[in-house]
Design a protein around this motif. Sequence first.
Motif, short mmCIF file in Angstrom:
data_model
loop_
_atom_site.label_atom_id
_atom_site.label_comp_id
_atom_site.label_asym_id
_atom_site.label_seq_id
_atom_site.Cartn_x
_atom_site.Cartn_y
_atom_site.Cartn_z
N SER A 217 49.46 40.64 44.17
CA SER A 217 48.25 41.02 43.48
C SER A 217 48.02 40.10 42.28
CB SER A 217 48.42 42.47 43.02
OG SER A 217 47.23 42.97 42.52
N ASN B 293 44.81 38.78 39.15
CA ASN B 293 43.54 39.08 38.49
C ASN B 293 42.67 37.82 38.52
OD1 ASN B 293 41.52 39.20 36.35
ND2 ASN B 293 42.50 41.13 35.78
N HIS C 128 39.78 37.10 37.47
CA HIS C 128 39.10 36.74 36.22
C HIS C 128 40.08 36.03 35.28
CE1 HIS C 128 36.84 36.95 32.50
NE2 HIS C 128 37.74 37.73 31.96
N ASP D 98 43.33 35.09 35.75
CA ASP D 98 44.30 34.12 36.26
C ASP D 98 43.68 32.88 36.87
OD1 ASP D 98 46.24 35.97 35.58
OD2 ASP D 98 46.33 36.88 37.57
N PRO E 114 36.36 41.28 42.57
CA PRO E 114 37.63 40.60 42.81
C PRO E 114 37.93 40.37 44.29
CG PRO E 114 37.89 42.20 41.05
CD PRO E 114 36.50 42.38 41.60
N GLN F 37 33.67 35.47 38.67
CA GLN F 37 34.58 36.38 37.99
C GLN F 37 34.51 36.18 36.48
OE1 GLN F 37 36.36 38.53 40.13
NE2 GLN F 37 35.06 37.60 41.69
N ASP G 299 36.32 40.93 33.61
CA ASP G 299 37.55 41.47 34.18
C ASP G 299 37.27 42.74 34.96
OD1 ASP G 299 40.05 42.36 34.78
OD2 ASP G 299 40.83 42.26 32.74
N GLY H 253 39.60 43.74 37.25
CA GLY H 253 40.89 44.17 37.78
C GLY H 253 41.48 43.23 38.81
N GLU H 254 42.51 43.71 39.47
CA GLU H 254 43.31 42.88 40.36
C GLU H 254 42.88 43.02 41.81
OE1 GLU H 254 47.49 42.78 39.73
OE2 GLU H 254 47.02 41.85 37.79
#
Lengths: 365, 365, 365, 365
Positions: free
Chosen positions: A290, A292, A294, A296, B261, B282, B285, B287-288
Amino acid sequence: MGGVLAAVIPEPGARVEVREVAEPELEENSALLEVELSEVCGTDVHLQRGRLAGVPYPLVPGHVSVGRLGKIRGRMLDVEGRAFREGDRVTFLDVHRTCNACWQCLVAKSTTRCPARKVYGITYGFADTLAGGWAEKVYLKPATRCISLEGVEAETFMAGGCALPTALHAVERAQIPLGATVLVLGSGPVGLSAVILALMSGALRVLCTGAPDSRLEAARAAGAHATLNVETHSTDEREEWVLAHTAGRGADVVVEATGAPAAVVEAMRYARDAGTVVVVGQYTDHGEVSFNPHLDLNRKHLDVRGCWGSDFSHFYRGAQLMADAARAGPWSRLRLERFGLGRANEALAAVASGRVVKALIDPRA
Amino acid sequence: MGGVLAAVIPEPGARVEVREVAEPELEENSALLEVELSEVCGTDVHLQRGRLAGVPYPLVPGHVSVGRLGKIRGRMLDVEGRAFREGDRVTFLDVHRTCNACWQCLVAKSTTRCPARKVYGITYGFADTLAGGWAEKVYLKPATRCISLEGVEAETFMAGGCALPTALHAVERAQIPLGATVLVLGSGPVGLSAVILALMSGALRVLCTGAPDSRLEAARAAGAHATLNVETHSTDEREEWVLAHTAGRGADVVVEATGAPAAVVEAMRYARDAGTVVVVGQYTDHGEVSFNPHLDLNRKHLDVRGCWGSDFSHFYRGAQLMADAARAGPWSRLRLERFGLGRANEALAAVASGRVVKALIDPRA
Amino acid sequence: MGGVLAAVIPEPGARVEVREVAEPELEENSALLEVELSEVCGTDVHLQRGRLAGVPYPLVPGHVSVGRLGKIRGRMLDVEGRAFREGDRVTFLDVHRTCNACWQCLVAKSTTRCPARKVYGITYGFADTLAGGWAEKVYLKPATRCISLEGVEAETFMAGGCALPTALHAVERAQIPLGATVLVLGSGPVGLSAVILALMSGALRVLCTGAPDSRLEAARAAGAHATLNVETHSTDEREEWVLAHTAGRGADVVVEATGAPAAVVEAMRYARDAGTVVVVGQYTDHGEVSFNPHLDLNRKHLDVRGCWGSDFSHFYRGAQLMADAARAGPWSRLRLERFGLGRANEALAAVASGRVVKALIDPRA
Amino acid sequence: MGGVLAAVIPEPGARVEVREVAEPELEENSALLEVELSEVCGTDVHLQRGRLAGVPYPLVPGHVSVGRLGKIRGRMLDVEGRAFREGDRVTFLDVHRTCNACWQCLVAKSTTRCPARKVYGITYGFADTLAGGWAEKVYLKPATRCISLEGVEAETFMAGGCALPTALHAVERAQIPLGATVLVLGSGPVGLSAVILALMSGALRVLCTGAPDSRLEAARAAGAHATLNVETHSTDEREEWVLAHTAGRGADVVVEATGAPAAVVEAMRYARDAGTVVVVGQYTDHGEVSFNPHLDLNRKHLDVRGCWGSDFSHFYRGAQLMADAARAGPWSRLRLERFGLGRANEALAAVASGRVVKALIDPRA
């Protein structure tokens, strides 16, 4: 007259057995290689465990090997058009039959994704022929690309082994700027070769995370400026360590060479904004992870590059480097362990546990 | 003498209010822009909801705007060194104060990650000055980069709006080969501009997935060869659809412009082996998300490129395209809706729901 | 109170004179550098002879220099935002006033062609201020970019000097593949730094042609695998020599760093098919040269890249390399000669004749 | 059963003759193409005049052709692995036998410089077989790469003809930025295709210089924004014209497609600082030309790229574009003239004089 001894994985999960088989008949423009050294790499461990798709068991493993051309029928030419002679020391590109006729080869020009390619010791099985290096002899089919290793120590070349072209492709794809700080995740053979090649490509500082300590020591001996053991440090500690070594910015380039899905996300996190990540450690399916997108990826303006396989150019340039004593130096200092054909199972265990940096198969031992 | 009307977000989550404020004093080499049109983009929705970090509430939103230079003190020069005059129609780069002095600017040369940069209408607050386009006037601080829009329809330019440089940066980063098939995920303003710009950059076929149907219709009107509604098709159906349009290979290039995401992983899955993915959706944020780094990235030998912000070159080249009637054509056909300052909350709702392709703010309405 | 001694070229063709001048008043955010070492490069020879356009005589030469910050008024920040302190050892980017506001800076992103840029010691004249390194002190105007050299030998840094960023830019532009054979034409300071940097960037073999023998010896000491004296070998002999060292193919990459127009054509001829040529030796107009565009360029499918100037990133990365003892090694072995201000004319003669590899100016000698 | 009529150049400088020859025997996996259209290009004029080295006279010219597969022995596969059937309309890559085994193919990956490659109609002679398109039938040897043209107008495809992959390769190599101004030197078939492809690749404005006026008219019809006749304007006038159309900066990208050595230098002079020049017009040796490497190359920080030949990807993507009616539009508007085999000498004269934009050979006329 005498057969040829070969170590065979009979089926997924089964122990390796040594068998004696008849020497193959040579087609026009083929040859027999008398193996001096082959190796055991992480892929071989996966092969034995049945983790790879499309493997035609039983098979003789050993994809990258060094030996002497024992018998040539017709002509085997090198890339400069010179004919090899019996007795020449060579290695050969384990990838065979890249078709140069399909969309992937001719339009996308991404030949490492050619669906027709076969790999000695992985997708050529025992039924095809003696097509793996864990044997006294390997049958080099027509159009197998050999490279002369005259004057090169077999063991030095094999210290690079299959990891050398893999790492070279990854480092090429990383386009390391002069003076960059490069972080290599993983201290197995690909990681160690990536450390060496990153320094050779202009990196000023190379950091390496991995395990166990013996491999990290090897990384430092190979030129890494600092190393961190991932078994004794949490991901938070690792991140802190990377930031401390990069003026708080993260590494300019990160090469992921671990095999663990989580490392791909770590690679993105440890890279600086607008940095580059090369993912070369995910050759086997170990499931999902998993991240992120945004934080990462998008906000960091990263370049993340998957790197699959290698082609002749990587193998050839690797061999050129190895033929230069100064350039080959860091590899020649790696500690290797030799195993005869009869000890192949031991060799697999040593690699799986990370006890050795690299295990070689010596069919004459 | 008269104040200036401006629409203000008082605090995170609060409704927009119209306030009257005093006209700012001009510093040397600054100007006042009399706003003709500004816009409501997805970022503004996040701003109002308090989803962005580092926003100095209260603030006047509206980062990309068009208007006439009402008053100039000192000199405002264009990129070719010509002085603007009062009355000129211009737009201005919403990004201000890129420092050209930090490591990110000077060594990494990734100026969109310069920590000093400020964005009109997003990170300049009400306390700074009248620094957003949802107002009768915007104060253009010294060193704000204006671009002449003489002869360009304000509405056509705003049909691109802030999505234009964002999409242009993404398409530039995609390095689309002549004749490529490009898949755009997302049919909001950035997605629509990406469709148009991909076709303009040499794509032979552009596919677009998104929702609702009215936006997909806009995508087709803008040149997309085929579209798919993501609300009525599962990810499996989408994958099948992409493969059916790409000879079973996946798209050469995928531009992710959705905000979700999960779309980043879809982008990797729908790209062909050795293809390119640009992630530009993105910005917030959310999330993952989980992916398989072996199957989705490494084995595919993908290039995945995060794309953050835009710089003057993207804005300038976007304006050049818009000044050409033929090139601007697809944007001029997008259906837009105008809202006065007093209807800003309605405009936000229309954008949040996707009811309109794009909502414009007209301070004189 | 004491004036400052400076060596001045009064007018084109005139001998250098030492003059005593008043210490400049400091503006806000400026500083005085107490010079430890400056240098004499080929450009200075051309300056003295009046070969460069746009030079505001009289001027104090010396563009790259090392010293200690003697006095700071306000703040001088490094690229990471840290304030320098009086007494710090630094060098500074000789290029000043890159505007970041013009088409060339912002749209083309080729800041070395910004028309506003000024160069200390070349296009800043005596009338501007004490703006050259052949002086006890240099006035560092606001926004001059200093780089810390704490712990770096002044002489080692100056062994690279202005040639270091120039060569670094050229080698960066050459995109040297790992394992490549690189040919450097020219054995002056830029050529020698190019030899070192090419090896550092992954070249397996570097060849160098030039003169006199003492400089070729320096090239070999710096790592060149083979050298050839151009004064004693014809162009045919040189071509033969290159082919003999490159399996008959020509070099993968050729860096032209000579100053002679004919060398540009030689560079194209000595490159292999589909190779790369970087032209960095033509900083002064020495007239025309004839070539065959079919044979020398089109049929060879060459990449020929002019390389003008350098920017902060080249200077910064050069300084980073020099701060690493191992990386700086090859430069520290170059033989340099020091001259006091009063011997500047001798220094110019020594450089013009090639008698020294490099001449340094030591204002305290 | 009838022989096959073919137009033959008997020897350098001799007039073309029509001969009747026996239909070739088919090897396994080969085919006969029943030619619908072939063409006369500038190379054919040079062939007839004996200006090219390595041509095995007598030969049948005609390298790019369209027709139907009359007879197939064994299998002919397309790039996606589908077998062609008798009666299919196809074209074929005129380049044959790229070896994929030599240093140039495998290490440099510059297959257009593979020494083993042969070109139908140029380096395959009459002695080899019926290997040129100026004939009723062409023998397609095994491993000839055919591309389906079902549903494509033969004449539209031939309006691109051999110029299409050549220009596509050049434009690909030019890496045209979105919104760029591109200058094409030359209004022959390669120049005209370059105009069209530059616009298709994101150029905002394309300028074209050439002659005679009829071809410049064709350039404007194909989308060029402005054209200039080189026969009636001096080089100074041309430079002035280019600067007037480029805000005084020169073109972002210049594609040289003329055949005249002097045009290569003009290309450098008309490019902006840090611009790109692609040289694709120098396929024949027309001697030397003089340039100033300081002013024309180094100080301008130019990228000058020779562009030789084309590979399957260029041909394939060209065919894909031509199969799209909208994309093929500009080519379908070019005025072409058809000649039967018996009028091949007339066709050569028409091309040599520039009287026609393009001459087609119709063996059934």
